[in-house]
Design a protein around this motif. Structure first.
Motif, PDB file in Angstrom:
ATOM      1  N   VAL A 193       0.851  -1.183   0.000  1.00 45.67           N
ATOM      2  CA  VAL A 193       0.000   0.000   0.000  1.00 45.67           C
ATOM      3  C   VAL A 193       0.891   1.239   0.000  1.00 45.67           C
ATOM      4  CG1 VAL A 193      -0.150   0.036   2.541  1.00 45.67           C
ATOM      5  CG2 VAL A 193      -1.927   1.122   1.182  1.00 45.67           C
ATOM      6  N   PRO A 194       0.606   2.243  -0.839  1.00 44.72           N
ATOM      7  CA  PRO A 194       1.448   3.439  -0.881  1.00 44.72           C
ATOM      8  C   PRO A 194       1.395   4.203   0.439  1.00 44.72           C
ATOM      9  CG  PRO A 194      -0.526   3.748  -2.200  1.00 44.72           C
ATOM     10  CD  PRO A 194      -0.494   2.301  -1.813  1.00 44.72           C
TER      11      PRO A 194
ATOM     12  N   THR B 221      -0.986   6.157   5.477  1.00 41.58           N
ATOM     13  CA  THR B 221      -1.112   7.237   6.459  1.00 41.58           C
ATOM     14  C   THR B 221      -2.570   7.604   6.679  1.00 41.58           C
ATOM     15  OG1 THR B 221       1.055   8.107   5.846  1.00 41.58           O
ATOM     16  CG2 THR B 221      -0.428   9.606   6.996  1.00 41.58           C
ATOM     17  N   LEU B 222      -3.358   7.617   5.603  1.00 38.31           N
ATOM     18  CA  LEU B 222      -4.789   7.907   5.742  1.00 38.31           C
ATOM     19  C   LEU B 222      -5.467   6.850   6.609  1.00 38.31           C
ATOM     20  CD1 LEU B 222      -7.337   9.515   5.013  1.00 38.31           C
ATOM     21  CD2 LEU B 222      -7.535   8.100   2.942  1.00 38.31           C
ATOM     22  N   MET B 223      -5.155   5.574   6.387  1.00 40.93           N
ATOM     23  CA  MET B 223      -5.720   4.499   7.211  1.00 40.93           C
ATOM     24  C   MET B 223      -5.373   4.719   8.687  1.00 40.93           C
ATOM     25  SD  MET B 223      -4.562   1.292   4.857  1.00 40.93           S
ATOM     26  CE  MET B 223      -4.861   1.319   3.079  1.00 40.93           C
ATOM     27  N   TYR B 224      -4.109   5.006   8.925  1.00 42.90           N
ATOM     28  CA  TYR B 224      -3.653   5.254  10.294  1.00 42.90           C
ATOM     29  C   TYR B 224      -4.434   6.411  10.920  1.00 42.90           C
ATOM     30  CZ  TYR B 224      -0.521   6.635  14.105  1.00 42.90           C
ATOM     31  OH  TYR B 224      -0.005   6.987  15.331  1.00 42.90           O
ATOM     32  N   GLN B 225      -4.573   7.505  10.185  1.00 42.79           N
ATOM     33  CA  GLN B 225      -5.268   8.679  10.709  1.00 42.79           C
ATOM     34  C   GLN B 225      -6.730   8.376  11.026  1.00 42.79           C
ATOM     35  OE1 GLN B 225      -4.321  11.239   7.360  1.00 42.79           O
ATOM     36  NE2 GLN B 225      -3.004  12.516   8.645  1.00 42.79           N
TER      37      GLN B 225
ATOM     38  N   VAL C 113     -10.847   0.694  -5.928  1.00 39.53           N
ATOM     39  CA  VAL C 113     -12.194   0.601  -6.490  1.00 39.53           C
ATOM     40  C   VAL C 113     -12.228   0.939  -7.975  1.00 39.53           C
ATOM     41  CG1 VAL C 113     -13.357   1.012  -4.291  1.00 39.53           C
ATOM     42  CG2 VAL C 113     -12.791   2.957  -5.756  1.00 39.53           C
ATOM     43  N   ASN C 114     -11.144   1.541  -8.488  1.00 40.74           N
ATOM     44  CA  ASN C 114     -11.081   1.856  -9.916  1.00 40.74           C
ATOM     45  C   ASN C 114     -10.142   0.928 -10.680  1.00 40.74           C
ATOM     46  OD1 ASN C 114     -12.699   4.093  -9.319  1.00 40.74           O
ATOM     47  ND2 ASN C 114     -10.933   5.428  -9.039  1.00 40.74           N
ATOM     48  N   LEU C 115      -9.496  -0.014  -9.976  1.00 46.98           N
ATOM     49  CA  LEU C 115      -8.414  -0.787 -10.577  1.00 46.98           C
ATOM     50  C   LEU C 115      -8.885  -1.783 -11.611  1.00 46.98           C
ATOM     51  CD1 LEU C 115      -5.415  -1.402 -10.661  1.00 46.98           C
ATOM     52  CD2 LEU C 115      -5.719  -2.957  -8.728  1.00 46.98           C
TER      53      LEU C 115
ATOM     54  N   LEU D 232     -23.150   6.587   4.390  1.00 46.94           N
ATOM     55  CA  LEU D 232     -22.790   7.867   3.790  1.00 46.94           C
ATOM     56  C   LEU D 232     -21.418   7.654   3.180  1.00 46.94           C
ATOM     57  CD1 LEU D 232     -23.425  10.898   3.388  1.00 46.94           C
ATOM     58  CD2 LEU D 232     -22.252  11.319   5.563  1.00 46.94           C
ATOM     59  N   SER D 233     -21.289   7.836   1.867  1.00 46.28           N
ATOM     60  CA  SER D 233     -20.081   7.408   1.174  1.00 46.28           C
ATOM     61  C   SER D 233     -19.498   8.522   0.313  1.00 46.28           C
ATOM     62  CB  SER D 233     -20.398   6.185   0.299  1.00 46.28           C
ATOM     63  OG  SER D 233     -19.227   5.508  -0.096  1.00 46.28           O
ATOM     64  N   VAL D 234     -18.151   8.534   0.237  1.00 51.02           N
ATOM     65  CA  VAL D 234     -17.459   9.535  -0.574  1.00 51.02           C
ATOM     66  C   VAL D 234     -16.233   8.883  -1.205  1.00 51.02           C
ATOM     67  CG1 VAL D 234     -16.044  10.361   1.361  1.00 51.02           C
ATOM     68  CG2 VAL D 234     -16.479  11.870  -0.583  1.00 51.02           C
ATOM     69  N   ASN D 235     -15.883   9.328  -2.419  1.00 54.11           N
ATOM     70  CA  ASN D 235     -14.747   8.774  -3.133  1.00 54.11           C
ATOM     71  C   ASN D 235     -13.525   9.674  -2.984  1.00 54.11           C
ATOM     72  OD1 ASN D 235     -13.148   8.572  -6.018  1.00 54.11           O
ATOM     73  ND2 ASN D 235     -13.965   6.603  -5.355  1.00 54.11           N
ATOM     74  N   PHE D 236     -12.351   9.034  -2.774  1.00 51.40           N
ATOM     75  CA  PHE D 236     -11.089   9.746  -2.712  1.00 51.40           C
ATOM     76  C   PHE D 236     -10.289   9.428  -3.971  1.00 51.40           C
ATOM     77  CE2 PHE D 236     -12.088   9.848   1.774  1.00 51.40           C
ATOM     78  CZ  PHE D 236     -11.484  11.012   2.234  1.00 51.40           C
ATOM     79  N   PRO D 237      -9.880  10.421  -4.755  1.00 48.20           N
ATOM     80  CA  PRO D 237      -9.065  10.173  -5.949  1.00 48.20           C
ATOM     81  C   PRO D 237      -7.609   9.960  -5.574  1.00 48.20           C
ATOM     82  CG  PRO D 237      -9.476  12.515  -5.728  1.00 48.20           C
ATOM     83  CD  PRO D 237     -10.243  11.850  -4.605  1.00 48.20           C
ATOM     84  N   MET D 238      -7.341   8.864  -4.875  1.00 45.52           N
ATOM     85  CA  MET D 238      -5.993   8.554  -4.413  1.00 45.52           C
ATOM     86  C   MET D 238      -5.621   7.165  -4.901  1.00 45.52           C
ATOM     87  SD  MET D 238      -4.623   8.220  -0.463  1.00 45.52           S
ATOM     88  CE  MET D 238      -4.862   9.956  -0.095  1.00 45.52           C
ATOM     89  N   GLY D 239      -4.433   7.004  -5.471  1.00 44.12           N
ATOM     90  CA  GLY D 239      -4.003   5.697  -5.951  1.00 44.12           C
ATOM     91  C   GLY D 239      -4.950   5.180  -7.011  1.00 44.12           C
TER      92      GLY D 239
END
Length: 209
Positions: free
Chosen positions: A45-46, A51-55, A170-172, A192-199
């Motif tokens: 995982v990048p 870091t986002l998971m940790y936070q 989710v885009n892979l 309640l869901s939101v998409n992050f344009p990361m990786g």
């Protein structure tokens, strides 16, 4: 692809050293690992996603965490480090079916000093996840995304109100998890869901209630 390895600053120095070393090895073999991803999902995982998971685990004070797909154990280290930094009373339940990855993942966890916080559920996740106790506060979906919705249905009765579900890649694989995305993006299903344009795409869903 860049060979630069970002500095990892998550928890104590032992965790940081392990994560930095793993990401350095991934960067050295960046091209070959990328080419393997559709066959083995063996890419670490990048750092920004880790870091986002940790936070997220720290911010929610999550004590019961579930991960679909331990793979090489990198994301598991981020999750376990966060649980420990929340007070160390929690547990990470992670799944893996591949024996080679289980061996490598356990070695990564031991090297980081967080193995005592992790229970590795060996075998088919659609079976082993039934043993996870109620009150799950954070879920990481990071395996075959075609299975995300089935995994969600298994875990849904076990989710605590306000639980977060972070789905990676989710885009892979194109339409692999369209059913999952449609499900969590429909308010009628209780998220309640939101998409992050990361990786390769992250979807963050909160269990409402």
């Amino acid at each position: 692809m860049s060979s630069e390895v970002p500095e990892i600053r998550v928890s104590d120095e032992r965790v940081n050293r392990t994560l930095t070393a793993v990401n350095a090895r991934a960067a050295e073999h960046d091209r070959s690992l990328f080419e393997q991803v559709r066959d083995s999902l063996a890419v670490a995982v990048p750092p920004e996603a880790g870091t986002l998971m940790y936070q997220l685990v720290r911010a929610t004070r999550a004590a019961k965490v579930v991960e679909l797909g331990m793979s090489l154990g990198v994301s598991t280290v981020y999750l376990a480090a966060a649980v420990r930094d929340n007070g160390g009373e929690g547990r990470v339940y992670t799944t893996e079916i591949d024996e080679a990855k289980i061996k490598q993942g356990r070695a990564t966890l031991a090297d980081a000093g967080v193995a005592d916080l992790v229970e590795v559920l060996e075998g088919d996740a659609l079976q082993t996840l039934n043993s996870v106790p109620d009150g799950v506060q954070f879920v990481l979906l990071d395996g075959w995304n075609e299975s995300y919705l089935r995994v969600m249905k298994i875990l849904e009765p076990k989710l605590a109100p306000g639980a977060l579900v972070l789905a990676d890649d989710v885009n892979l694989f194109g339409e692999g998890c369209v059913d999952f995305l449609e499900y969590v993006r429909d308010p009628a299903n209780g998220y309640l869901s939101v998409n992050f344009p990361m990786g390769e795409g992250l979807e963050l869903s909160m269990r409402v209630g």
